[in-house]
Design an enzyme around this catalytic site. Structure first.
Site, mmCIF file in Angstrom:
data_model
loop_
_atom_site.group_PDB
_atom_site.id
_atom_site.type_symbol
_atom_site.label_atom_id
_atom_site.label_comp_id
_atom_site.label_asym_id
_atom_site.label_seq_id
_atom_site.Cartn_x
_atom_site.Cartn_y
_atom_site.Cartn_z
ATOM 1 N NE ARG A 60 -2.733 0.514 3.501
ATOM 2 C CZ ARG A 60 -2.056 0.993 4.534
ATOM 3 N NH1 ARG A 60 -1.513 2.195 4.475
ATOM 4 N NH2 ARG A 60 -1.916 0.293 5.642
ATOM 5 C CE1 TYR A 113 -18.255 6.383 -16.150
ATOM 6 C CE2 TYR A 113 -17.785 7.013 -13.897
ATOM 7 C CZ TYR A 113 -18.091 6.052 -14.822
ATOM 8 O OH TYR A 113 -18.244 4.754 -14.420
ATOM 9 C CG ASP A 186 -12.242 11.569 -17.413
ATOM 10 O OD1 ASP A 186 -11.508 10.839 -18.106
ATOM 11 O OD2 ASP A 186 -13.253 11.154 -16.824
ATOM 12 C CE LYS A 211 -14.722 2.656 -18.273
ATOM 13 N NZ LYS A 211 -15.146 3.991 -17.965
HETATM 14 C C1 LIG Z 1 -15.299 4.710 -16.835
HETATM 15 C C2 LIG Z 1 -15.017 6.122 -16.726
HETATM 16 C C3 LIG Z 1 -14.664 6.681 -15.487
HETATM 17 C C4 LIG Z 1 -14.605 5.874 -14.225
HETATM 18 O O1 LIG Z 1 -13.638 4.870 -14.269
HETATM 19 P P1 LIG Z 1 -13.739 3.459 -13.523
HETATM 20 O O2 LIG Z 1 -12.472 2.784 -13.891
HETATM 21 O O3 LIG Z 1 -14.976 2.764 -14.015
HETATM 22 O O4 LIG Z 1 -13.849 3.753 -12.060
HETATM 23 C C5 LIG Z 1 -14.383 8.040 -15.466
HETATM 24 N N1 LIG Z 1 -14.447 8.807 -16.584
HETATM 25 C C6 LIG Z 1 -14.784 8.292 -17.774
HETATM 26 C C7 LIG Z 1 -14.851 9.183 -18.964
HETATM 27 C C8 LIG Z 1 -15.080 6.937 -17.888
HETATM 28 O O5 LIG Z 1 -15.440 6.438 -19.071
#
Ligand SMILES: *Cc1c(COP(=O)(O)O)cnc(C)c1O
Length: 400
Positions: A60, A113, A186, A211
């Site tokens: 951790r 998101y 993001d 993703k």
């Molecule tokens: C999926 C997603 C998130 C969140 O990510 P996780 O790995 O599911 O926690 C945040 N922003 C965007 C644009 C996403 O597609």
């Protein structure tokens, strides 16, 4: 961390696709294995002088050598100076909001998101955050919101899930910095292949590694990346983020860390093909009698196209939404009739997915009811188009 066991640094600066393909050149000098070893230790033994031989004490606290590789590779692809691996994209995104001082004011998009919108609604006010939601595609609205009161953070996502509104990131960065606020982006959907927010002024980049970075629908992971140039504000929040991860533990397991880097090795060719297929699908349905509108920033008719074309390179990523003509139930029925597109949430994998966001999100949803969100994968564009065509046709027939 002493990583000499697993890493011999390259002596040259290579281009991002080279860095991705070879995972920055990490391998095992002791065995010669081309992929680096997976190190499963949660705790690390001390020597007779009570020294930690590799500078590692506890998973951790410092992670594993695999962490260093993943963080170095992603920081390199984004052109950043450092990165932090998290157990999910949400763990990474919420870390940023959690380390802000109580009472901090944050300006965030109306459309972004869904999970982050929900977290800010449920936990923001309780933690004393003042959360101001603005239409991020309207720079005047962003400036008015930021200038109305001292603001700690401006957050953007472009193109924004699930309607693919485009935000002028350079414009937002300027507004944020003029007011002394940090600017976080993001970059999950464009990926570093198609957008480089640090070149546009971002202080922090966040990724859902779940993703496109991983790309194979078998890992949940997240990352934060720090901008290349140091400033006091950037250093200060980065230190808090490092401490936050260490003390609250949203860390990724060593196996998942390995899989994440393995996915990143093919990021560049995957993204190029996915974006080309998404463009072909968008063009096919752009003037289709059963489709009211296609939301895809790659289409010249899309309201965000001009800005997207300026701040994205080599493609517009693999996410688009179809607004199905007729009563809204027709969009849900179209999803139900898909045979090749998989009815599942998430995005960015090699398999194409279809989702009726309104039904998935439930009563709080702000998603248009007639909207089908598509995540384009690596299948043949002709097969994907044919699948949607047959599904639309069946959905229309059922309505009669
Ligand atoms: C999926 C997603 C998130 C969140 O990510 P996780 O790995 O599911 O926690 C945040 N922003 C965007 C644009 C996403 O597609």
């Amino acid at each position: 961390m002493n990583t000499s066991d697993t890493y011999t640094p390259w002596t040259q600066e290579y281009r991002p696709e080279t860095r991705a393909a070879q995972g920055d050149g990490w391998r095992s000098p002791t065995t010669g294995a081309v992929p680096p070893p997976i190190s499963l230790g949660a705790t690390y033994a001390r020597d007779a002088d009570y020294r930690a031989p590799a500078g590692l004490a506890y998973l951790r606290d410092q992670g594993t050598p695999g962490y260093e590789q993943a963080e170095q590779v992603v920081a390199g692809l984004e052109g950043g100076s450092d990165a932090l691996l998290f157990s999910s994209g949400m763990a990474a995104a919420t870390a940023v909001f959690q380390v802000l001082p109580a009472g901090a004011r944050v300006v965030v998009p109306q459309t972004m998101y869904f999970g982050l919108t929900k977290w800010l609604r449920e936990f923001g006010p309780q933690r004393g955050l003042e959360v101001v939601q603005v239409p991020m595609n309207d720079l005047d609205a962003v400036a008015a919101a930021v200038d109305a009161a001292p603001t700690a953070l401006v957050w953007a996502e472009s193109p924004a899930n699930p309607t693919w509104l485009v935000t002028d990131l350079a414009g937002c960065a300027e507004i944020a910095h003029r007011a002394g606020a940090l600017f976080g982006v993001d970059n999950t959907v464009p990926t570093p292949v198609h957008a480089r927010p640090f070149d546009l002024g971002a202080d922090l980049i966040m990724h859902s590694g779940t993703k496109y970075l991983n790309g194979h629908t078998d890992v949940v992971a997240g990352l934060l990346v720090k901008a290349p140039q140091r400033t006091e504000a950037r250093d200060a929040i980065w230190e808090r983020l490092q401490l936050h991860r260490r003390l609250t533990g949203p860390i990724l397991g060593p196996l998942e860390t390995y899989l994440l880097v393995r996915g990143i090795r093919t990021l560049y060719p995957r993204m190029r093909q996915i974006s080309a297929t998404a463009m072909a699908v968008a063009e096919h349905f752009a003037a289709h009698p059963l489709i009211r509108r296609v939301a895809y920033p790659g289409l010249p008719t899309d309201p965000g196209h001009e800005i997207a074309a300026r701040q994205m390179t080599g493609g517009f990523s693999g996410m688009l939404s179809l607004h199905v003509d007729g009563p809204w139930q027709q969009s849900l029925r179209t999803a139900n009739h898909c045979e090749l597109f998989i009815r599942a949430t998430s995005l960015g994998g090699v398999e194409s997915l279809v989702e009726h966001r309104y039904t998935f999100e439930g009563p709080d949803s702000t998603s248009p009811k007639d909207m089908l969100r598509l995540s384009i994968g690596l299948e043949s564009p002709a097969d994907l188009v044919a699948d949607l065509e047959q599904a639309l046709e069946k959905a229309v027939k059922e309505d009669r």
